[in-house]
Design a protein around this motif. Structure first.
Motif, short mmCIF file in Angstrom:
data_model
loop_
_atom_site.label_atom_id
_atom_site.label_comp_id
_atom_site.label_asym_id
_atom_site.label_seq_id
_atom_site.Cartn_x
_atom_site.Cartn_y
_atom_site.Cartn_z
N PRO A 1 47.32 40.31 44.55
CA PRO A 1 48.55 40.54 43.80
C PRO A 1 48.39 41.53 42.64
N ALA A 2 47.32 41.42 41.87
CA ALA A 2 47.16 42.31 40.72
C ALA A 2 46.98 43.76 41.16
N ALA A 3 46.14 44.00 42.15
CA ALA A 3 45.90 45.37 42.61
C ALA A 3 47.18 45.98 43.20
N LEU A 4 47.86 45.22 44.05
CA LEU A 4 49.07 45.77 44.66
C LEU A 4 50.18 45.90 43.63
N GLY A 5 50.28 44.94 42.72
CA GLY A 5 51.28 45.03 41.66
C GLY A 5 51.06 46.24 40.77
N ARG A 6 49.81 46.50 40.41
CA ARG A 6 49.52 47.68 39.60
C ARG A 6 49.85 48.96 40.36
N TRP A 7 49.58 48.98 41.67
CA TRP A 7 49.90 50.17 42.47
C TRP A 7 51.41 50.43 42.43
N ALA B 1 53.59 49.32 40.24
CA ALA B 1 54.00 49.65 38.87
C ALA B 1 53.81 51.14 38.61
N GLU B 2 52.68 51.67 39.05
CA GLU B 2 52.44 53.10 38.88
C GLU B 2 53.38 53.92 39.75
N ALA B 3 53.57 53.50 41.00
CA ALA B 3 54.45 54.24 41.92
C ALA B 3 55.87 54.32 41.39
#
Length: 120
Positions: free
Chosen positions: A15-21, A23-25
């Motif tokens: 969740p954190a890695a995909l959420g950060r991706w 958020a940046e996108a």
């Protein structure tokens, strides 16, 4: 109507890695990062809904998503190139090649579409 759309929940391995991706996108902000609960939430701004909530799931993705997000940028080619540079990939979900949209996958394989600019 008494219902309000709160968020879209995306099951994922990290969740954190995909959420950060995402958020940046999208240029969104993180409003929840709870590793203990396996949840990560982003929104356009802290008080603006709906958001995206990423939740840990032991199940891997299987097949084409039955629900996906569509995005309409001012410049489709520029946004597709930017998302690919961030780690998105092209996805083949049976399109003919004549579509006005581009199908991409996020780093965990969830499809989403980048639409052409509106002409109206």
């Amino acid at each position: 109507m008494t219902l309000r759309w709160e968020q879209v929940v995306i099951d994922c391995a990290d969740p954190a890695a995909l959420g950060r991706w995402w958020a940046e996108a999208l240029g969104w902000v993180t409003v929840l990062d709870d590793p203990g609960a396996g949840e990560y939430e982003i929104r356009p701004a802290p008080e603006v809904l709906p958001g995206l909530l990423f939740g840990a799931s032991p199940d891997g993705k299987a097949g084409k998503n039955r629900l996906h997000l569509d995005f309409r940028p001012a410049d489709q080619r520029t946004e597709v190139d930017r998302l690919l540079a961030l780690g998105a990939r092209h996805a083949d979900v049976g399109q003919s090649g004549e579509e006005s949209w581009v199908v991409l996958q996020d780093p965990e394989g969830n499809e989403f579409c980048v639409l052409s600019a509106r002409t109206d």
